[in-house]
Design an enzyme around this catalytic site. Structure first.
Site, PDB file in Angstrom:
ATOM      1  N   LYS A  53       0.840  -1.202   0.000  1.00  0.00           N
ATOM      2  CA  LYS A  53       0.000   0.000   0.000  1.00  0.00           C
ATOM      3  C   LYS A  53       0.877   1.255   0.000  1.00  0.00           C
ATOM      4  CE  LYS A  53      -3.851  -2.369   2.164  1.00  0.00           C
ATOM      5  NZ  LYS A  53      -4.530  -2.767   3.406  1.00  0.00           N
ATOM      6  N   GLN A  97      -4.356  -1.139   9.658  1.00  0.00           N
ATOM      7  CA  GLN A  97      -4.378  -2.485   9.077  1.00  0.00           C
ATOM      8  C   GLN A  97      -5.039  -3.473  10.032  1.00  0.00           C
ATOM      9  OE1 GLN A  97      -3.310  -3.341   5.882  1.00  0.00           O
ATOM     10  NE2 GLN A  97      -4.129  -5.368   6.328  1.00  0.00           N
ATOM     11  N   ASP A 120     -10.873   3.560   4.275  1.00  0.00           N
ATOM     12  CA  ASP A 120     -11.321   2.163   4.201  1.00  0.00           C
ATOM     13  C   ASP A 120     -12.849   2.078   4.204  1.00  0.00           C
ATOM     14  OD1 ASP A 120      -9.551   0.112   3.858  1.00  0.00           O
ATOM     15  OD2 ASP A 120      -8.994  -0.056   5.970  1.00  0.00           O
TER      16      ASP A 120
END
Ligand code: NAP
Length: 296
Positions: A53, A97, A120
């Protein structure tokens, strides 16, 4: 007949090129989109995801900050970090994460992220906005990647019967919400199946577009797919493979070799949804940066 291959890998390259150009334009006007990726602990799979990422963000011209904390970081410390990133003007997108270590309440952390920086789309407010059909709600990256794959491969879900297998908060549920939304990439008739669905094959055979996010290798067989259907395989499973140096290979939830003989189009694993997820993260970050200036 062998199905057309929907290559998420190739599409992601094209999308990342588009993002790079968009970011270059924004930088000229004085705005550098910034992404912070937070990782707790040393889970090897999470480390790989976080590294990719960050690399992708940097390659796209996005300012990327990777923050790795020890596994035993307390919830209070993590919440303090998130609060600092919420207030940091260089950061427009925050990604923590998952999964987090057991001593940390995941819901608490996701709720602490500023909804405007929630790239997200997991903050409860954004989940609610998406569920209620808000066209501007940030779309979680993996299902957003699936929608982009469908549109870019000429398989608009509008008016189609889409069957989603899996009802997780990360993939299945937001996937169904996106397909239901009024507007581009939506307007589908949606069925969601899961582990309590009695005759899964009877449901999946109804699908014009079948999207599978289960986490079990090769669960969807050729006889579970309607001839001519479009199949998107979200699953990523590690299966033992002695012929590979690393001792395993990655495979999806769909028995690819069988299903490609029945479907009209199919996404592979690897090289399917995975690369699109990262491209969508970059896209969400740039969108958040642009929105931040509109909000000033
Ligand atoms: P998850 O949270 O474990 O959810 C799995 C879903 O599949 C659940 O809803 C479960 O039903 C359902 N399920 C399990 N066994 C089933 C069966 N035999 N028949 C029908 N449904 C069944 O997993 P997830 O996070 O959604 O991830 C799913 C897969 O996608 C995994 O392989 C994961 O690695 C992959 N993934 C890929 C990406 C990417 O970027 N490509 C991103 C995220 C996830 P219940 O709800 O009834 O338990």
């Amino acid at each position: 007949m062998s199905a057309e291959v929907i290559s998420g890998k190739d599409m992601a390259v094209a999308i990342r090129e588009e993002i790079k150009e968009r970011v270059a334009g924004l930088k000229e006007s004085g705005l550098t989109p910034g992404l912070a990726v937070v990782l707790l602990g040393e889970d090897p799979a999470s480390q790989v995801y976080v590294r990719s990422k960050n690399k992708a963000a940097t390659e796209g011209g996005i300012y990327s900050r990777q923050i790795t904390l020890p596994e035993d970081t307390s919830e209070a410390e993590l919440l303090g970090l998130v609060s600092g990133l919420n207030a940091d003007p260089e950061i427009h997108g925050i990604l923590v994460q998952l999964p987090l270590p057991e001593h940390i309440d995941e819901a608490e952390v996701l709720s602490a992220i500023d909804p405007a920086k929630d790239v997200d789309g997991f903050h409860p407010m954004n989940v609610g906005r998406l569920a209620s059909g808000d066209p501007d709600a940030p779309a979680p990256c993996t299902p957003a990647g699936v929608i982009a794959m469908l549109l870019r491969s000429g398989n608009d879900p509008a008016g189609k019967h889409c069957v989603v297998v899996g009802r997780s908060n990360i993939v299945g549920r937001p996937m169904a919400a996106l397909l239901l939304r009024k507007g581009p990439g939506g307007n589908a008739t949606v069925t969601v199946a899961h582990s309590r669905t009695p005759d899964l094959g009877a449901v999946t055979r109804e699908a014009d577009i079948l999207i599978v996010a289960i986490g079990q290798p090769d669960l969807i067989r050729g006889d579970m797919v309607k001839p001519g259907a479009v199949v998107i395989d979200v699953g990523i499973n590690r299966v033992d493979d002695d012929t590979r140096e690393r001792g395993y290979r990655l495979t999806g939830d769909v028995a690819y070799d069988e299903v490609k003989e029945v479907a009209s189009a199919i996404s592979p694993v690897p090289g399917g949804v995975g690369p699109m997820t990262i491209a969508m993260l970059l896209s969400n970050t740039v969108d958040a940066a642009v929105r931040s200036t509109a909000a000033e």
